[in-house]
Design a protein around this motif. Structure first.
Motif, mmCIF file in Angstrom:
data_model
loop_
_atom_site.group_PDB
_atom_site.id
_atom_site.type_symbol
_atom_site.label_atom_id
_atom_site.label_comp_id
_atom_site.label_asym_id
_atom_site.label_seq_id
_atom_site.Cartn_x
_atom_site.Cartn_y
_atom_site.Cartn_z
ATOM 1 N N ARG A 16 0.813 -1.208 0.000
ATOM 2 C CA ARG A 16 0.000 0.000 0.000
ATOM 3 C C ARG A 16 0.854 1.268 0.000
ATOM 4 N NH1 ARG A 16 -2.666 -0.197 6.089
ATOM 5 N NH2 ARG A 16 -0.725 0.033 7.283
ATOM 6 N N ARG A 17 2.052 1.217 0.573
ATOM 7 C CA ARG A 17 2.911 2.398 0.550
ATOM 8 C C ARG A 17 3.474 2.654 -0.839
ATOM 9 N NH1 ARG A 17 2.911 0.368 5.495
ATOM 10 N NH2 ARG A 17 2.936 1.794 7.287
ATOM 11 N N THR A 18 3.828 1.584 -1.545
ATOM 12 C CA THR A 18 4.309 1.738 -2.918
ATOM 13 C C THR A 18 3.201 2.308 -3.807
ATOM 14 O OG1 THR A 18 5.807 -0.145 -2.631
ATOM 15 C CG2 THR A 18 5.312 0.532 -4.894
ATOM 16 N N LEU A 19 2.002 1.746 -3.703
ATOM 17 C CA LEU A 19 0.878 2.233 -4.499
ATOM 18 C C LEU A 19 0.483 3.649 -4.100
ATOM 19 C CD1 LEU A 19 -1.316 -0.998 -4.643
ATOM 20 C CD2 LEU A 19 0.050 -0.010 -6.482
ATOM 21 N N GLY A 20 0.530 3.932 -2.804
ATOM 22 C CA GLY A 20 0.198 5.275 -2.355
ATOM 23 C C GLY A 20 1.174 6.309 -2.882
ATOM 24 N N TYR A 21 2.450 5.986 -2.867
ATOM 25 C CA TYR A 21 3.452 6.905 -3.411
ATOM 26 C C TYR A 21 3.250 7.087 -4.911
ATOM 27 C CZ TYR A 21 7.989 8.960 -4.514
ATOM 28 O OH TYR A 21 8.980 9.787 -4.965
ATOM 29 N N ALA A 22 2.860 6.004 -5.604
ATOM 30 C CA ALA A 22 2.591 6.098 -7.042
ATOM 31 C C ALA A 22 1.408 7.025 -7.317
ATOM 32 C CB ALA A 22 2.322 4.705 -7.618
ATOM 33 N N VAL A 23 0.359 6.933 -6.509
ATOM 34 C CA VAL A 23 -0.796 7.816 -6.677
ATOM 35 C C VAL A 23 -0.398 9.270 -6.444
ATOM 36 C CG1 VAL A 23 -3.042 8.434 -5.705
ATOM 37 C CG2 VAL A 23 -2.491 6.034 -6.119
ATOM 38 N N ASN A 24 0.447 9.500 -5.436
ATOM 39 C CA ASN A 24 0.924 10.855 -5.160
ATOM 40 C C ASN A 24 1.674 11.425 -6.365
ATOM 41 O OD1 ASN A 24 1.793 13.098 -3.222
ATOM 42 N ND2 ASN A 24 3.766 12.243 -3.816
ATOM 43 N N LEU A 25 2.526 10.608 -6.992
ATOM 44 C CA LEU A 25 3.246 11.056 -8.186
ATOM 45 C C LEU A 25 2.284 11.319 -9.344
ATOM 46 C CD1 LEU A 25 6.407 8.754 -8.245
ATOM 47 C CD2 LEU A 25 6.288 11.159 -7.622
ATOM 48 N N LEU A 26 1.280 10.471 -9.478
ATOM 49 C CA LEU A 26 0.297 10.666 -10.544
ATOM 50 C C LEU A 26 -0.430 12.000 -10.403
ATOM 51 C CD1 LEU A 26 -1.429 7.225 -11.187
ATOM 52 C CD2 LEU A 26 -0.469 8.756 -12.903
ATOM 53 N N LEU A 27 -0.749 12.368 -9.179
ATOM 54 C CA LEU A 27 -1.377 13.665 -8.961
ATOM 55 C C LEU A 27 -0.465 14.796 -9.424
ATOM 56 C CD1 LEU A 27 -2.954 13.166 -5.416
ATOM 57 C CD2 LEU A 27 -4.193 13.503 -7.559
ATOM 58 N N LEU A 28 0.808 14.672 -9.128
ATOM 59 C CA LEU A 28 1.771 15.690 -9.550
ATOM 60 C C LEU A 28 1.876 15.738 -11.068
ATOM 61 C CD1 LEU A 28 3.922 17.767 -8.715
ATOM 62 C CD2 LEU A 28 5.573 15.892 -8.667
ATOM 63 N N PHE A 29 1.938 14.576 -11.708
ATOM 64 C CA PHE A 29 2.062 14.532 -13.168
ATOM 65 C C PHE A 29 0.814 15.081 -13.842
ATOM 66 C CE2 PHE A 29 4.756 10.524 -12.335
ATOM 67 C CZ PHE A 29 5.818 11.309 -11.953
ATOM 68 N N GLN A 30 -0.351 14.691 -13.340
ATOM 69 C CA GLN A 30 -1.588 15.103 -13.982
ATOM 70 C C GLN A 30 -1.836 16.601 -13.843
ATOM 71 O OE1 GLN A 30 -4.075 13.237 -15.858
ATOM 72 N NE2 GLN A 30 -2.163 12.105 -16.041
ATOM 73 N N THR A 31 -1.470 17.180 -12.713
ATOM 74 C CA THR A 31 -1.668 18.618 -12.557
ATOM 75 C C THR A 31 -0.699 19.430 -13.405
ATOM 76 O OG1 THR A 31 -0.231 18.553 -10.598
ATOM 77 C CG2 THR A 31 -2.623 18.487 -10.248
ATOM 78 N N SER A 32 0.432 18.861 -13.770
ATOM 79 C CA SER A 32 1.406 19.602 -14.572
ATOM 80 C C SER A 32 1.384 19.199 -16.040
ATOM 81 C CB SER A 32 2.818 19.382 -14.011
ATOM 82 O OG SER A 32 3.164 18.010 -14.054
ATOM 83 N N GLN A 33 0.696 18.074 -16.389
ATOM 84 C CA GLN A 33 0.721 17.612 -17.775
ATOM 85 C C GLN A 33 -0.690 17.289 -18.281
ATOM 86 O OE1 GLN A 33 3.512 14.330 -18.043
ATOM 87 N NE2 GLN A 33 4.999 15.425 -16.821
ATOM 88 N N GLY A 34 -1.148 16.069 -18.037
ATOM 89 C CA GLY A 34 -2.379 15.610 -18.676
ATOM 90 C C GLY A 34 -3.626 16.362 -18.263
ATOM 91 N N PHE A 35 -3.838 16.539 -16.964
ATOM 92 C CA PHE A 35 -5.055 17.181 -16.479
ATOM 93 C C PHE A 35 -5.143 18.635 -16.929
ATOM 94 C CE2 PHE A 35 -7.096 19.464 -12.803
ATOM 95 C CZ PHE A 35 -8.387 19.090 -13.120
ATOM 96 N N THR A 36 -4.017 19.308 -16.998
ATOM 97 C CA THR A 36 -4.013 20.729 -17.338
ATOM 98 C C THR A 36 -4.364 20.983 -18.791
ATOM 99 O OG1 THR A 36 -1.649 20.590 -17.766
ATOM 100 C CG2 THR A 36 -2.324 21.284 -15.576
ATOM 101 N N ALA A 37 -4.396 19.941 -19.606
ATOM 102 C CA ALA A 37 -4.808 20.132 -21.006
ATOM 103 C C ALA A 37 -6.237 20.648 -21.091
ATOM 104 C CB ALA A 37 -4.680 18.821 -21.779
ATOM 105 N N VAL A 38 -7.041 20.355 -20.065
ATOM 106 C CA VAL A 38 -8.416 20.852 -20.034
ATOM 107 C C VAL A 38 -8.428 22.372 -20.047
ATOM 108 C CG1 VAL A 38 -10.549 20.907 -18.697
ATOM 109 C CG2 VAL A 38 -9.207 18.806 -18.819
#
Length: 493
Positions: A11-33
């Protein structure tokens, strides 16, 4: 392989991965909106700069809080992080579908994301610190790999509704992960996270400035190259970046599985040379190749970013410092240098009237060269300081046969180490470690002096003991003392 140090999806590995995904999406994919409605210029002004200021500012404030009022992480911080990120998602959702006050909502979303992500990242750093560096390292590497694969999938799924839904789900999952992994309020007092300020701000800066320079310079190259690549590749640049991040995590997994010693300095030495070669080629190659160079720069930045997270855990552990203080200060300064890239190159472009490619290439080459010189000078200064600590400033007449053996004996450590180096075929680094052991330096001090990780020091020390045919530090020092006595006896004759 030890199960506790293996690559497992807990769960810590997956949790850290989710945290990184939030960072990536706010700076890349999500911001395309937002980017599709505001345009590139408005997007940078209204979103990217407020996001950077909020993220860096919050990290630095958290670092100061970790120094002046350190405390163990709590569930209240997780609630605050989740609330801020959800506020950002809500603002972008309203702006996208209702088109109400777009400038204000986009700015508010950027600030909310910056604050929430800084809080979330710092909390996960505390969680990984509590795991211990041996357990945390594989979680960081594997978590980055999981995040990059998921990022590629999300980018391919659309640019409007899917990112909004994905961000909502990821935010909820991140909040749940923090709540599950953080200690309960009743257990916070028994947490192994240091809460006493045992390291000063100046002491921390002296410990991390070289590492910060490595991350900041590579980040500068990555961010500035992305500004050029977006003009060529458009929104598809996000795919280049996601694949580059996946490649970096695969490279780190391979190095980890092969038990190859590596450090931030080693990574910077190799990657900076390759990045410099890529930016030199920018002056001569077709513009269509720019996205690939930007992707490689991001590959390099992803590697040093993983090593940054690992290094902050090691520094906090070796210095018995609060991890929030170490990570907040380290990451805040490093990201500030990274995000200053486009701003600096735009200013130079306007002042000098040169093409963006020339300005970016020359800026990156100059900064990489400057960083290399500064790091080499720092290493030389550290070695001289070590020698000065054992030297005497009083002039001595070496002509006297009575005092000569006594004076020479004070300076015999380097000579003894060189003799053992020739006799046992030691490497230069093994010889340096032997000398530092003889001078009573601990593991953390040796890592700082030689500018490598503590694991690298341990690896060289094991090889040193094996070549000397000893089994402990004391046996190595006994062998060194025997060599010294033999030299003194020879001199006395």
């Amino acid at each position: 392989m030890d199960q506790k140090n293996s690559l497992t999806l807990d769960r810590r590995t997956l949790g850290y991965a989710v945290n990184l995904l939030l960072l990536f999406q706010t700076s890349q994919g999500f911001t395309a909106v937002a980017q599709t409605q505001l345009g590139d210029t408005g997007f940078r002004t209204l979103y990217q700069w407020p996001l950077t200021i909020a993220l860096v500012g919050t990290l630095l404030l958290l670092g100061m809080q970790g120094l002046l009022a350190p405390r163990a992480p709590s569930a209240r911080s997780a609630v605050a992080a989740t609330t801020f990120i959800l506020l950002g998602v809500s603002c972008v959702t309203v702006e996208t579908f209702a088109n109400l006050a777009p400038d204000l909502l986009v700015r508010l979303a950027a600030v909310a994301f910056g604050i929430g992500l800084a809080l979330s990242f710092t909390l996960w750093q505390n969680i990984l610190f509590a795991e211990g560096i041996e357990r945390a390292r594989p979680k960081i590497i594997l978590g980055t790999a999981v995040a990059s694969i998921t990022d590629i999938i999300l980018i391919q799924m659309g640019t409007t509704l899917v990112p909004l839904l994905a961000m909502t789900v990821l935010t909820a999952a991140n909040g749940w992960g923090l709540a599950a992994c953080l200690p309960d309020e009743a257990d916070s007092g028994r947490s192994n996270v240091p809460t006493a300020p045992k390291l000063s701000a100046s002491g921390l800066f002296l410990s991390i400035w070289r590492y910060v320079l490595c991350v900041g310079v590579i980040g500068f190259a990555s961010r500035t190259s992305q500004t050029l690549a977006v003009e060529v590749a458009g929104a598809s640049m996000n795919i280049y970046l996601a694949v580059a991040m996946l490649a970096s995590s695969v490279a780190m997994v391979i190095l980890w599985l092969r038990k190859k010693p590596f450090s931030l300095q080693n990574a910077f030495t190799v990657l900076s040379a390759l990045v410099t070669a890529g930016f030199v080629s920018l002056l001569f190659i077709p513009h269509s190749v720019i996205p690939f160079i930007a992707a490689f720069a991001f590959f390099a930045f992803s590697i040093v970013s993983m090593l940054m997270v690992i290094a902050t855990i090691e520094i906090a552990a070796s210095r018995e410092a609060n991890p929030t203080f170490v990570f907040g200060t380290f990451a805040g300064i490093a990201y500030l240098l990274t995000d200053a890239g486009p701003l600096l190159t735009n200013a130079l472009e306007n002042q000098l009237g040169l093409s963006p490619i020339v300005v970016v290439s020359v800026s990156v080459i100059y900064l990489v060269a400057f960083a290399g010189v500064a790091l080499n000078m720092a290493k030389g200064t550290s070695s001289k300081r070590e020698a000065a600590e054992t030297a005497e400033d009083v002039p001595v007449d070496l002509s006297s046969s009575f005092i000569r053996p006594v004076v020479v004996q004070q300076d015999l450590i380097p000579l003894c180490c060189q003799q053992l180096r020739k006799r046992y075929q030691l490497t230069v680094r093994e010889t340096e470690i032997l000398e530092l052991l003889a001078r009573g330096r601990d593991l953390a001090r040796m890592a700082d002096v030689l500018f490598v990780s503590q694991n690298t020091i341990r690896s060289h020390t094991r090889n040193l003991y094996k070549k000397l045919n000893v089994h402990s530090k004391q046996e190595a020092l006994d062998l060194l003392e025997q060599t010294k006595e033999a030299i003194v006896t020879e001199i006395a004759r």
